[in-house]
Motif scaffolding. Structure first.
Motif, mmCIF file in Angstrom:
data_model
loop_
_atom_site.group_PDB
_atom_site.id
_atom_site.type_symbol
_atom_site.label_atom_id
_atom_site.label_comp_id
_atom_site.label_asym_id
_atom_site.label_seq_id
_atom_site.Cartn_x
_atom_site.Cartn_y
_atom_site.Cartn_z
ATOM 1 N N GLN A 1 -5.187 7.986 19.255
ATOM 2 C CA GLN A 1 -4.949 9.096 18.335
ATOM 3 C C GLN A 1 -5.888 9.012 17.127
ATOM 4 N N ILE A 2 -6.859 9.887 17.097
ATOM 5 C CA ILE A 2 -7.676 10.036 15.893
ATOM 6 C C ILE A 2 -6.877 10.813 14.861
ATOM 7 N N PHE A 3 -6.142 11.815 15.338
ATOM 8 C CA PHE A 3 -5.296 12.645 14.480
ATOM 9 C C PHE A 3 -3.840 12.349 14.836
ATOM 10 N N LYS A 4 -3.110 11.817 13.889
ATOM 11 C CA LYS A 4 -1.774 11.277 14.147
ATOM 12 C C LYS A 4 -0.806 12.358 14.623
ATOM 13 N N GLU A 5 -0.052 12.036 15.687
ATOM 14 C CA GLU A 5 0.833 13.001 16.325
ATOM 15 C C GLU A 5 2.308 12.783 16.028
ATOM 16 N N ASN A 6 2.687 11.643 15.438
ATOM 17 C CA ASN A 6 4.107 11.307 15.327
ATOM 18 C C ASN A 6 4.409 10.570 14.019
ATOM 19 N N LYS A 7 5.644 10.048 13.924
ATOM 20 C CA LYS A 7 6.100 9.377 12.706
ATOM 21 C C LYS A 7 6.066 7.860 12.816
ATOM 22 N N ASP A 8 5.455 7.313 13.838
ATOM 23 C CA ASP A 8 5.412 5.863 14.017
ATOM 24 C C ASP A 8 4.824 5.167 12.792
ATOM 25 N N ASN A 9 5.210 3.912 12.609
ATOM 26 C CA ASN A 9 4.678 3.053 11.548
ATOM 27 C C ASN A 9 4.911 3.636 10.142
ATOM 28 N N ASN A 10 6.077 4.245 9.958
ATOM 29 C CA ASN A 10 6.433 4.834 8.667
ATOM 30 C C ASN A 10 5.429 5.901 8.230
ATOM 31 N N GLY A 11 4.803 6.532 9.217
ATOM 32 C CA GLY A 11 3.848 7.585 8.908
ATOM 33 C C GLY A 11 4.439 8.953 9.177
ATOM 34 N N LYS A 12 3.562 9.934 9.268
ATOM 35 C CA LYS A 12 3.989 11.276 9.632
ATOM 36 C C LYS A 12 2.835 11.964 10.349
ATOM 37 N N ILE B 1 0.860 -1.181 0.000
ATOM 38 C CA ILE B 1 0.000 0.000 0.000
ATOM 39 C C ILE B 1 0.898 1.233 0.000
ATOM 40 N N SER B 2 0.836 2.020 -1.052
ATOM 41 C CA SER B 2 1.724 3.177 -1.176
ATOM 42 C C SER B 2 1.202 4.361 -0.355
ATOM 43 N N ASP B 3 2.086 5.353 -0.156
ATOM 44 C CA ASP B 3 1.702 6.549 0.586
ATOM 45 C C ASP B 3 0.665 7.378 -0.168
ATOM 46 N N SER B 4 0.585 7.217 -1.460
ATOM 47 C CA SER B 4 -0.439 7.941 -2.221
ATOM 48 C C SER B 4 -1.810 7.294 -2.054
ATOM 49 N N GLU B 5 -1.822 6.017 -1.672
ATOM 50 C CA GLU B 5 -3.090 5.301 -1.492
ATOM 51 C C GLU B 5 -3.639 5.485 -0.083
ATOM 52 N N VAL B 6 -2.794 5.384 0.930
ATOM 53 C CA VAL B 6 -3.158 5.733 2.309
ATOM 54 C C VAL B 6 -2.100 6.715 2.798
ATOM 55 N N LYS B 7 -2.505 7.946 2.996
ATOM 56 C CA LYS B 7 -1.554 9.001 3.352
ATOM 57 C C LYS B 7 -0.876 8.693 4.686
ATOM 58 N N PRO B 8 0.410 9.022 4.811
ATOM 59 C CA PRO B 8 1.171 8.709 6.029
ATOM 60 C C PRO B 8 0.552 9.258 7.303
ATOM 61 N N GLU B 9 -0.176 10.393 7.219
ATOM 62 C CA GLU B 9 -0.775 10.954 8.427
ATOM 63 C C GLU B 9 -1.989 10.164 8.909
ATOM 64 N N PHE B 10 -2.383 9.133 8.169
ATOM 65 C CA PHE B 10 -3.465 8.250 8.618
ATOM 66 C C PHE B 10 -2.949 6.884 9.065
ATOM 67 N N LYS B 11 -1.638 6.691 9.073
ATOM 68 C CA LYS B 11 -1.088 5.406 9.492
ATOM 69 C C LYS B 11 -1.019 5.334 11.011
ATOM 70 N N VAL B 12 -2.171 5.129 11.615
ATOM 71 C CA VAL B 12 -2.268 5.087 13.070
ATOM 72 C C VAL B 12 -3.478 4.237 13.433
ATOM 73 N N ASN B 13 -3.395 3.562 14.570
ATOM 74 C CA ASN B 13 -4.507 2.752 15.069
ATOM 75 C C ASN B 13 -5.111 3.477 16.258
ATOM 76 N N VAL B 14 -6.282 4.057 16.051
ATOM 77 C CA VAL B 14 -6.916 4.823 17.121
ATOM 78 C C VAL B 14 -7.241 3.943 18.319
ATOM 79 N N GLY B 15 -7.508 2.659 18.080
ATOM 80 C CA GLY B 15 -7.863 1.769 19.180
ATOM 81 C C GLY B 15 -6.734 1.554 20.158
ATOM 82 N N SER B 16 -5.506 1.415 19.656
ATOM 83 C CA SER B 16 -4.372 1.134 20.532
ATOM 84 C C SER B 16 -3.650 2.388 20.997
ATOM 85 N N THR B 17 -3.808 3.501 20.266
ATOM 86 C CA THR B 17 -3.070 4.723 20.620
ATOM 87 C C THR B 17 -3.944 5.840 21.168
#
Length: 315
Positions: free
Chosen positions: A211-222, A193-209
């Motif tokens: 975070q609805i709105f991503k705060e960091n660079k975890d999981n190759n996100g931003k 899944i490329s960054d153009s398909e799911v933007k890095p700022e959405f690479k977060v699991n709200v259930g475990s973190t």
């Protein structure tokens, strides 16, 4: 707008009113999505900790959004080295208002609602994972599904595996995707899944973190651009955002059989929360005293008392 123009709100300062109004809207959305368990208080352990984490994320997001918007407003104060006229300034700021507080806010509210729903579902999935260890990605299956999310449809992965750290929904603005719990075998060859398909700022699991709105660079996100803006800004702004946390509403976390309640700030010190909860519970159960758990602010030389005692006539 007027406070900025008249010099009452200077660069680097924040509008507590705007932060609170944004937070209230997004908090309502998350609460609606999460459902009745949002305010359900367990007699032994209080309100679910994930609710406090979500509220904390929403408040920080609202503060970062305010900072980003004020940065744009301040740039409109001058034109060609001269102070902009009030009428021209007002016209331009009202355009920003439509962008930030209408268009963006609608998408953010929908994301908060979806995030609240998926956070509550995650808690239920965890409770049943001994029977159904995997989750299956699902789209709404209609013409409005974006191609990138259709690519995710049907993927099955272990609930505690790495896949869901990055691709647990929502996976974009106004995303309607969801998951179902299953004992089906996991997908062997998960597509890239490329960054153009799911933007890095959405690479977060709200259930475990939380975070609805991503705060960091975890999981190759931003981080979401608002958080990224704050990260690259002055320490004075960061301190202002930290101080704003003291204005965040407390959440009721316990009600004793004798009717005594107490509350906690979403920004309580998480490392001490269980201990502080137990202490406040003892006072409520046995002495009928309301001892609220206070916020913890990460500022140099900032005193952080753990509790506040509420008298009958106020604090």
């Amino acid at each position: 707008m007027r406070d900025t123009y008249e010099g009452k709100l200077k660069p680097g300062q924040l509008s507590q009113t705007h932060i609170r109004e944004t937070y209230n809207e997004l908090n309502k959305g998350a609460k609606e999505g999460y459902g009745k368990n949002w305010t359900k208080v367990n007699e032994q352990t209080g309100i679910p900790k994930d609710v406090l984490k979500i509220q904390q994320n929403i408040w920080k997001f609202s503060g970062a959004k305010d900072a980003a918007m004020l940065e744009e407003i301040n740039r409109l104060m001058t034109k060609n080295g001269q102070k902009t006229s009030w009428e021209d300034f007002k016209a331009e700021v009202l355009k920003l208002n439509d962008k930030y507080n209408v268009q963006y806010l609608q998408a953010e509210w929908q994301t908060a609602r979806q995030g609240g729903n998926h956070a509550n579902n995650w808690e239920q999935y965890q409770k049943r994972k001994h029977l159904y260890p995997n989750l299956k990605y699902k789209t709404q299956g209609d013409k409005n599904v974006r191609d990138s999310h259709r690519k995710l449809d049907g993927i099955i992965a272990p609930i505690d595996g790495s896949f869901w750290r990055s691709f647990y929904p929502p996976n974009g603005w106004r995303c309607r995707c969801y998951v179902v719990q299953t004992a089906e075998d996991a997908t062997k060859d998960i597509p890239t899944i490329s960054d153009s398909e799911v933007k890095p700022e959405f690479k977060v699991n709200v259930g475990s973190t939380g975070q609805i709105f991503k705060e960091n660079k975890d999981n190759n996100g931003k981080p979401h651009p608002y958080f990224d803006f704050v990260t690259n800004h002055s320490q004075a702004l960061k301190d202002a955002l930290e101080r704003s946390k003291a204005d965040c509403d407390y959440t009721q976390v316990y009600k004793a059989e004798n009717g005594t309640t107490f509350y906690a700030s979403p920004f309580t010190d998480s490392s001490d929360y269980d201990k502080n909860f137990a202490g406040s519970k003892t006072f409520a159960d046995h002495l009928e005293l309301q001892i609220n758990i206070r916020e913890h602010l990460n500022i140099d030389n900032q005193k952080n008392p753990e509790y506040e005692y509420i008298y009958d006539n106020g604090k």
